[in-house]
Write a protein that holds these residues in place. Sequence first.
Motif, PDB file in Angstrom:
ATOM      1  N   PHE A   1     -23.097   5.388 121.367  1.00 31.50           N
ATOM      2  CA  PHE A   1     -22.621   4.331 120.488  1.00 31.50           C
ATOM      3  C   PHE A   1     -23.751   3.361 120.181  1.00 31.50           C
ATOM      4  O   PHE A   1     -23.530   2.294 119.642  1.00 31.50           O
ATOM      5  CB  PHE A   1     -21.446   3.583 121.121  1.00 31.50           C
ATOM      6  N   SER A   2     -24.976   3.727 120.546  1.00 37.21           N
ATOM      7  CA  SER A   2     -26.105   2.833 120.320  1.00 37.21           C
ATOM      8  C   SER A   2     -26.545   2.825 118.866  1.00 37.21           C
ATOM      9  O   SER A   2     -27.298   1.974 118.457  1.00 37.21           O
ATOM     10  CB  SER A   2     -27.287   3.230 121.207  1.00 37.21           C
TER      11      SER A   2
ATOM     12  N   VAL B   1     -20.598  -1.198 131.880  1.00 37.28           N
ATOM     13  CA  VAL B   1     -21.286  -0.579 130.736  1.00 37.28           C
ATOM     14  C   VAL B   1     -21.670  -1.697 129.784  1.00 37.28           C
ATOM     15  O   VAL B   1     -22.789  -1.787 129.320  1.00 37.28           O
ATOM     16  CB  VAL B   1     -20.378   0.457 130.037  1.00 37.28           C
ATOM     17  N   GLY B   2     -20.708  -2.561 129.506  1.00 42.71           N
ATOM     18  CA  GLY B   2     -20.938  -3.751 128.708  1.00 42.71           C
ATOM     19  C   GLY B   2     -20.997  -4.959 129.619  1.00 42.71           C
ATOM     20  O   GLY B   2     -20.796  -4.859 130.832  1.00 42.71           O
ATOM     21  N   PRO B   3     -21.258  -6.116 129.051  1.00 45.43           N
ATOM     22  CA  PRO B   3     -21.372  -7.328 129.876  1.00 45.43           C
ATOM     23  C   PRO B   3     -20.031  -7.742 130.468  1.00 45.43           C
ATOM     24  O   PRO B   3     -18.973  -7.418 129.932  1.00 45.43           O
ATOM     25  CB  PRO B   3     -21.871  -8.378 128.883  1.00 45.43           C
ATOM     26  N   GLY B   4     -20.090  -8.455 131.595  1.00 44.63           N
ATOM     27  CA  GLY B   4     -18.884  -9.021 132.185  1.00 44.63           C
ATOM     28  C   GLY B   4     -18.327 -10.119 131.302  1.00 44.63           C
ATOM     29  O   GLY B   4     -19.041 -10.702 130.482  1.00 44.63           O
TER      30      GLY B   4
ATOM     31  N   ASN C   1     -13.847  -6.002 115.065  1.00 50.60           N
ATOM     32  CA  ASN C   1     -14.757  -5.356 114.123  1.00 50.60           C
ATOM     33  C   ASN C   1     -16.202  -5.524 114.609  1.00 50.60           C
ATOM     34  O   ASN C   1     -16.974  -6.269 114.015  1.00 50.60           O
ATOM     35  CB  ASN C   1     -14.567  -5.962 112.733  1.00 50.60           C
ATOM     36  N   PRO C   2     -16.572  -4.836 115.697  1.00 51.70           N
ATOM     37  CA  PRO C   2     -17.871  -5.095 116.326  1.00 51.70           C
ATOM     38  C   PRO C   2     -19.088  -4.627 115.531  1.00 51.70           C
ATOM     39  O   PRO C   2     -20.156  -5.234 115.645  1.00 51.70           O
ATOM     40  CB  PRO C   2     -17.779  -4.343 117.652  1.00 51.70           C
TER      41      PRO C   2
ATOM     42  N   ARG D   1     -23.529   0.828 122.256  1.00 50.16           N
ATOM     43  CA  ARG D   1     -22.897   0.044 121.200  1.00 50.16           C
ATOM     44  C   ARG D   1     -21.389   0.022 121.442  1.00 50.16           C
ATOM     45  O   ARG D   1     -20.789   1.055 121.672  1.00 50.16           O
ATOM     46  CB  ARG D   1     -23.225   0.717 119.876  1.00 50.16           C
ATOM     47  N   MET D   2     -20.797  -1.170 121.395  1.00 51.86           N
ATOM     48  CA  MET D   2     -19.356  -1.261 121.624  1.00 51.86           C
ATOM     49  C   MET D   2     -18.602  -0.542 120.516  1.00 51.86           C
ATOM     50  O   MET D   2     -18.805  -0.831 119.336  1.00 51.86           O
ATOM     51  CB  MET D   2     -18.916  -2.727 121.672  1.00 51.86           C
ATOM     52  N   PRO D   3     -17.723   0.375 120.878  1.00 51.50           N
ATOM     53  CA  PRO D   3     -16.938   1.059 119.849  1.00 51.50           C
ATOM     54  C   PRO D   3     -15.799   0.172 119.361  1.00 51.50           C
ATOM     55  O   PRO D   3     -15.307  -0.682 120.087  1.00 51.50           O
ATOM     56  CB  PRO D   3     -16.388   2.290 120.571  1.00 51.50           C
TER      57      PRO D   3
END
Length: 158
Positions: free
Chosen positions: A27-28, A90-93, A112-113, A133-135
């Motif tokens: 997702f990057s 995986v993503g930030p806290g 809508n990231p 990348r956040m989906p």
Amino acid sequence: MYKLSVLLVAMFLFISCGKKEQTGGDFSKPTTEDAAKPADASTYDPNRGEGKYDKVDLGATLDQAMATEGQKVAEVKCTSCHKPTDEKLVGPGWKGVTSRHRPEWIMNFITNPDPMITKDPKMQAQLEICLVRMPNQGLNDTEARNILEYMRKNDGVK
């Protein structure tokens, strides 16, 4: 000769019709749709983000029912990548997210990231750290607002 012709036709069909779809993982990179859009950061509002939310009215106190529903949605769609603490998974806290970002920014980002990751310098820096990348989770307005209320609860709003 007939078997060879059939084999060649079958191989041709297999190769030409066998479009491989990406089913996960990377997702990057922006989707094809996002890559086609120019990343015009000059019109980007870092306080609001990019999306349909211009103003999000929060109550002075926490809406416990919304926070509970938000936690349920987050457990299904968010907690595989985000912890409620400040620890990166995986993503930030999520700890402190409501003090770092305005409600409009949070709502626009979680619904809508892609355009925000493409335009927001802080999100681009975060992407370099997280590498994923956040989906887009396809959240509706109610789910997104409930998650925001859960984030507020997580940050100590009473």
